[in-house]
Motif scaffolding. Structure first.
Motif, PDB file in Angstrom:
ATOM      1  N   LYS A   1       3.482  11.763  14.446  1.00  0.00           N
ATOM      2  CA  LYS A   1       2.717  10.532  14.682  1.00  0.00           C
ATOM      3  C   LYS A   1       2.794   9.655  13.445  1.00  0.00           C
ATOM      4  CE  LYS A   1      -1.783  10.742  14.490  1.00  0.00           C
ATOM      5  NZ  LYS A   1      -3.217  11.026  14.783  1.00  0.00           N
ATOM      6  N   VAL A   2       2.749   8.319  13.658  1.00  0.00           N
ATOM      7  CA  VAL A   2       2.711   7.362  12.545  1.00  0.00           C
ATOM      8  C   VAL A   2       1.598   6.363  12.814  1.00  0.00           C
ATOM      9  CG1 VAL A   2       3.969   5.623  11.227  1.00  0.00           C
ATOM     10  CG2 VAL A   2       5.196   7.595  12.164  1.00  0.00           C
ATOM     11  N   GLU A   3       0.766   6.139  11.803  1.00  0.00           N
ATOM     12  CA  GLU A   3      -0.275   5.120  11.880  1.00  0.00           C
ATOM     13  C   GLU A   3       0.033   4.014  10.882  1.00  0.00           C
ATOM     14  OE1 GLU A   3      -3.980   6.963  11.069  1.00  0.00           O
ATOM     15  OE2 GLU A   3      -4.012   8.169  12.921  1.00  0.00           O
ATOM     16  N   ASN A   4      -0.283   2.764  11.251  1.00  0.00           N
ATOM     17  CA  ASN A   4      -0.106   1.662  10.310  1.00  0.00           C
ATOM     18  C   ASN A   4      -1.324   1.562   9.399  1.00  0.00           C
ATOM     19  OD1 ASN A   4      -2.130   0.403  11.796  1.00  0.00           O
ATOM     20  ND2 ASN A   4      -0.753  -1.035  12.812  1.00  0.00           N
ATOM     21  N   GLN A   5      -1.336   0.535   8.541  1.00  0.00           N
ATOM     22  CA  GLN A   5      -2.411   0.415   7.553  1.00  0.00           C
ATOM     23  C   GLN A   5      -3.778   0.181   8.200  1.00  0.00           C
ATOM     24  OE1 GLN A   5      -1.949  -3.061   5.077  1.00  0.00           O
ATOM     25  NE2 GLN A   5      -0.940  -4.199   6.683  1.00  0.00           N
TER      26      GLN A   5
ATOM     27  N   ILE B   1       8.452   1.001   4.978  1.00  0.00           N
ATOM     28  CA  ILE B   1       8.350   2.441   4.763  1.00  0.00           C
ATOM     29  C   ILE B   1       7.744   2.746   3.397  1.00  0.00           C
ATOM     30  CG2 ILE B   1       9.698   4.553   4.451  1.00  0.00           C
ATOM     31  CD1 ILE B   1      11.671   3.407   6.538  1.00  0.00           C
ATOM     32  N   GLU B   2       8.187   2.031   2.379  1.00  0.00           N
ATOM     33  CA  GLU B   2       7.748   2.329   1.017  1.00  0.00           C
ATOM     34  C   GLU B   2       6.349   1.791   0.728  1.00  0.00           C
ATOM     35  OE1 GLU B   2       9.465   4.119  -1.279  1.00  0.00           O
ATOM     36  OE2 GLU B   2      11.003   4.503   0.228  1.00  0.00           O
ATOM     37  N   LEU B   3       6.033   0.586   1.230  1.00  0.00           N
ATOM     38  CA  LEU B   3       4.804  -0.090   0.798  1.00  0.00           C
ATOM     39  C   LEU B   3       3.943  -0.553   1.964  1.00  0.00           C
ATOM     40  CD1 LEU B   3       6.463  -2.320  -1.963  1.00  0.00           C
ATOM     41  CD2 LEU B   3       5.242  -0.173  -2.312  1.00  0.00           C
ATOM     42  N   GLY B   4       4.184  -0.004   3.144  1.00  0.00           N
ATOM     43  CA  GLY B   4       3.469  -0.484   4.322  1.00  0.00           C
ATOM     44  C   GLY B   4       2.142   0.184   4.579  1.00  0.00           C
ATOM     45  N   GLY B   5       1.717   1.094   3.700  1.00  0.00           N
ATOM     46  CA  GLY B   5       0.442   1.767   3.913  1.00  0.00           C
ATOM     47  C   GLY B   5       0.432   2.643   5.146  1.00  0.00           C
ATOM     48  N   LEU B   6       1.596   3.198   5.499  1.00  0.00           N
ATOM     49  CA  LEU B   6       1.687   4.039   6.689  1.00  0.00           C
ATOM     50  C   LEU B   6       1.095   5.423   6.422  1.00  0.00           C
ATOM     51  CD1 LEU B   6       5.403   3.298   7.668  1.00  0.00           C
ATOM     52  CD2 LEU B   6       3.361   2.115   8.474  1.00  0.00           C
TER      53      LEU B   6
ATOM     54  N   GLN C   1       0.838  -1.191   0.000  1.00  0.00           N
ATOM     55  CA  GLN C   1       0.000   0.000   0.000  1.00  0.00           C
ATOM     56  C   GLN C   1       0.872   1.239   0.000  1.00  0.00           C
ATOM     57  OE1 GLN C   1      -3.101   0.058   3.032  1.00  0.00           O
ATOM     58  NE2 GLN C   1      -2.863  -2.146   3.286  1.00  0.00           N
ATOM     59  N   SER C   2       0.381   2.295  -0.614  1.00  0.00           N
ATOM     60  CA  SER C   2       1.118   3.548  -0.653  1.00  0.00           C
ATOM     61  C   SER C   2       1.236   4.124   0.752  1.00  0.00           C
ATOM     62  CB  SER C   2       0.420   4.548  -1.568  1.00  0.00           C
ATOM     63  OG  SER C   2       0.322   4.052  -2.885  1.00  0.00           O
ATOM     64  N   THR C   3       2.442   4.556   1.115  1.00  0.00           N
ATOM     65  CA  THR C   3       2.652   5.281   2.359  1.00  0.00           C
ATOM     66  C   THR C   3       2.449   6.764   2.081  1.00  0.00           C
ATOM     67  OG1 THR C   3       4.130   3.686   3.417  1.00  0.00           O
ATOM     68  CG2 THR C   3       4.391   5.980   4.047  1.00  0.00           C
ATOM     69  N   LEU C   4       1.669   7.421   2.913  1.00  0.00           N
ATOM     70  CA  LEU C   4       1.351   8.832   2.722  1.00  0.00           C
ATOM     71  C   LEU C   4       2.031   9.678   3.787  1.00  0.00           C
ATOM     72  CD1 LEU C   4      -2.473   8.602   1.911  1.00  0.00           C
ATOM     73  CD2 LEU C   4      -0.564   8.788   0.310  1.00  0.00           C
TER      74      LEU C   4
ATOM     75  N   LYS D   1      -0.737   2.352  -7.100  1.00  0.00           N
ATOM     76  CA  LYS D   1      -1.421   3.318  -6.245  1.00  0.00           C
ATOM     77  C   LYS D   1      -2.522   2.590  -5.486  1.00  0.00           C
ATOM     78  CE  LYS D   1       0.496   7.212  -7.863  1.00  0.00           C
ATOM     79  NZ  LYS D   1       1.088   8.288  -7.069  1.00  0.00           N
ATOM     80  N   ARG D   2      -2.362   2.498  -4.161  1.00  0.00           N
ATOM     81  CA  ARG D   2      -3.367   1.801  -3.360  1.00  0.00           C
ATOM     82  C   ARG D   2      -3.472   2.477  -1.998  1.00  0.00           C
ATOM     83  NH1 ARG D   2      -1.489  -2.973  -3.466  1.00  0.00           N
ATOM     84  NH2 ARG D   2      -2.872  -4.046  -4.918  1.00  0.00           N
TER      85      ARG D   2
END
Length: 689
Positions: free
Chosen positions: A494-498, A292-297, A53-56, A73-74
């Motif tokens: 702050k960081v949130e996971n998927q 970081i790149e694809l974890g949907g963070l 998933q895309s990290t934003l 893009k997800r």
């Protein structure tokens, strides 16, 4: 002869019995295998739903400033964030028995087999939504028996461990809709420029038809085929009693506004800052590159977009395109350490090397405030005087010598105060102070101020000859600006996971590491850099930009043959600017030497525009008195110049300046003591007077 039929009958009966027994055994074995498979699936538990998933990345204002992906893009959203029309359309056209089957639609599978036999080729699919979800998650699309078996096994595991709602949510977030858009949210934004929740029936039915063949049914590539497929979806919805005939007509006639653009991030904001954020995710949260790149963070940063725009604009406006000079800016909130803006170079596309966080350069005289803070801790005051003249210092037990020089070889050739030495950036005063304190003192003080670079304990360290990183120097000044409290550069709030779970939140802790009174005295001395009442044998170093400043500032410039610096602050913002050549080439052009100061002044004024001007608030144990800047003694009415100067209570001067009075000794001057005592620091520094 009559026995033959009987024998045949017995033999036939024997074969039938054998077949029945073997069939029964086979069914028992099949049942046992199936039961074992189900038990094994249950023991294994739910399969891990690891979906790229895309990290934003978000600014402090909550705007998306960047994202990372691998071309997919997800953006995972919950069922409550997806239009009910899209949910119904997907179930109707893809798997109308979804809510009643256990992962496999036996009736549909049988129908598909018959259809394939009649056509002598594969013409009809029978995969359920769960099967497709299993394929999207764990498998490719190759048509092998091993893949089909694994698909069935993962389907069983999904159905046994997840609810129908969870499976449908996963499917709607992983299915491919064409043009690099995976999942309903990314597809909605790409095709219609809106969130999945806001889709109309016309848009939802168009979107639901795409996954069957994204290259064939994309409305951007073939609107006619897409409309035909849309009708199939609408009829399927009607057959499920989701919509009426009237709804079909309205949906088919409704105009569609197609966008055809991934709109979450149209351009990368503050790329150097985002690189620093990724590095912080690695060092502070210990996340790997893939996560970081694809974890949907969702990474909520400290970036102030207006501050960042101001920083980028002033660098661009100050340094000509033809110049080979590079630049960096770091701006922080001194009370929290939160980085508000960061520029790591003039062009990220040409060079992603981050000069704000990675480059190690000589800080020059910007190191002096740290030295003079240590001097305040060791008995110096703003009125402490030393002689400014050409001096050769011996060290290393007399085996080595060092002869520093002031800018343009200008000296007072007499005594000056520490307050004036800072404002004029007198190098002789600095080295004398450094050697008196002991070379190790400045090394230790710099480390207390958060500087991690190795430093050589030599006389020239007072003039900033050991390399440091720009962000650490700015952080050091933040500690002075906030009254001596420990801070570190903060990029992430702050960081949130998927799943939306908070996996990191910045914890603000206040720890006093400097004496608050001495920190204020140091800050007040640094305001003198812009105050021309402290002019002496040369002008104060901030005189070239003081006319541009509209509020109280404290700061210090610094220069070496290869580096130019300016670091300064208000109570609410601290910023540092470095300029120079990447290759360490000397800065010869006088205009190029002034870039750092000009950028700093323009940035601070632009970045603070619209905010109230605030003075530095004095602490309880300090006192302000008017002194003669040249002598450091209390000013009289006859002194041509006086400046309000702050001291820790008990260290302020008590002797009045007697150099400028007219006529007889004025009555307001106290009697001189019969015999003056030589100050302690002059006795120690006598060899250099």
């Amino acid at each position: 002869m009559e026995l033959i039929p009987s024998e045949r009958f017995k033999r036939t009966t024997k074969y039938v019995r054998a077949i029945i027994i073997l069939t029964t055994i086979g069914l028992i074995i099949l049942f046992v295998l199936l039961l074992s498979l189900l038990m094994y699936a249950k023991i294994l538990g739910p399969p891990p739903l690891v979906v790229p998933q895309s990290t934003l990345y978000y600014s402090a204002d909550g705007n998306v400033i960047g994202e990372t992906d691998n071309g997919q893009k997800r953006y995972w959203v919950g069922m409550d964030a997806i239009s009910p029309q899209l949910i119904k359309a997907t179930v109707a056209v893809e798997d109308r028995q979804f809510y009643t089957h256990n992962g496999f639609d036996i009736k549909r599978i049988g129908g598909a087999i018959l259809a394939d036999i009649r056509a002598m080729s594969k013409v009809q699919g029978a995969s359920t939504i769960t099967q497709q979800y299993a394929r999207n998650l764990f498998l490719g699309h190759d048509k092998t028996w091993s893949r089909k078996f694994n698909e069935a096994f993962y389907t069983i595991r999904l159905e046994m461990n997840y609810t129908k709602k969870e499976i449908l949510e996963g499917y709607l977030n992983t299915i491919y809709y064409g043009h690099g858009a995976y999942g309903a949210q990314a597809a909605s934004q790409y095709y219609f420029g809106k969130d999945a929740l806001d889709l109309t029936l016309a848009e939802a039915s168009m979107l639901a038809g795409i996954p069957k063949g994204p290259s064939n049914y994309s409305p951007l590539d073939n609107l006619e085929k897409a409309k035909s497929r849309q009708k199939v979806v609408l009829l399927a919805m009607k057959n499920q009693s989701y919509i009426s005939e009237k709804n079909i007509t309205e949906a088919q006639q409704a105009p569609l506004s197609l966008k055809g653009e991934h709109g979450t991030v149209t351009h990368k904001t503050a790329p150097y800052f985002q690189d620093a954020v990724k590095q912080a995710l690695k060092s502070q949260l210990h996340l790997n590159d893939r996560t970081i790149e694809l974890g949907g963070l969702k990474v909520y940063t400290t970036l102030d977009e207006s501050q960042q725009d101001a920083a980028e604009e002033v660098v661009s406006a100050t340094i000509p395109d033809s110049s080979g000079i590079q630049a960096s800016i770091v701006a922080m909130d001194p009370s929290t350490g939160e980085v508000r803006a960061l520029v790591g170079g003039r062009n990220y596309a040409e060079s992603p090397f981050n000069r704000a966080t990675q480059a190690v350069r000589q800080p020059g005289s910007t190191m002096k405030p740290l030295l003079y803070y240590a001097a305040l801790e060791n008995g110096f005051t703003p009125s402490t005087t030393l002689k400014s003249e050409t001096t050769t210092f011996s060290f290393d037990d007399g085996h080595s010598s060092y002869t520093p020089h002031n800018y343009n070889h200008q000296y007072a050739d007499g005594e000056i105060t520490m307050a004036q030495a800072i404002a004029l950036s007198d190098n002789i005063f600095a080295v004398k102070t450094h050697l008196f304190l002991g070379e190790k003192t400045l090394v230790d003080t710099a480390h207390r101020f958060g500087i991690t670079a190795k430093m050589a304990a030599v006389p020239s360290l007072a003039l900033g000859t050991s390399g440091v990183r720009a962000i650490e120097m700015v952080n050091a000044y933040s500690i002075l600006a906030n009254g001596g409290k420990k801070v570190k550069p903060v990029f992430i709030k702050k960081v949130e996971n998927q799943k939306g779970e908070v996996i990191f939140a910045q914890n603000k802790k206040s720890e006093q590491i400097l004496d608050a009174d001495k920190a204020f005295v140091m800050t007040q001395m640094l305001t003198g850099v812009f105050d021309e009442t402290l002019n002496g044998y040369t002008k104060v170093t901030g005189s070239t930009i003081s006319s541009q400043l509209t509020r109280p500032y404290a700061g210090k410039s610094g220069s070496t043959p290869t580096d130019s610096w300016m670091i300064g602050y208000t109570p609410k913002l601290v910023a540092g600017v470095w300029t120079g050549f990447d290759q360490g080439k000397k800065i010869e052009n006088p205009a190029e030497k002034s870039y750092a100061k000009k950028i700093w002044a323009a940035y601070m004024e632009k970045g603070l525009q619209g905010t109230p001007a605030k003075s530095f608030k004095e602490t309880k144990n300090v006192i302000g008195v008017n002194v003669n800047p040249a002598s450091g003694k209390l000013a009289t009415k006859d002194c041509p110049v006086s400046r309000l100067t702050y001291y820790v209570k008990g260290t302020e001067p008590v002797e009045y300046c007697a150099e400028h009075f007219r006529g007889e000794k004025p009555t307001h001057l106290p009697d001189e003591p019969e015999q003056k005592k030589t100050p302690w620091y002059k006795k120690v520094l006598k060899p250099w007077h």
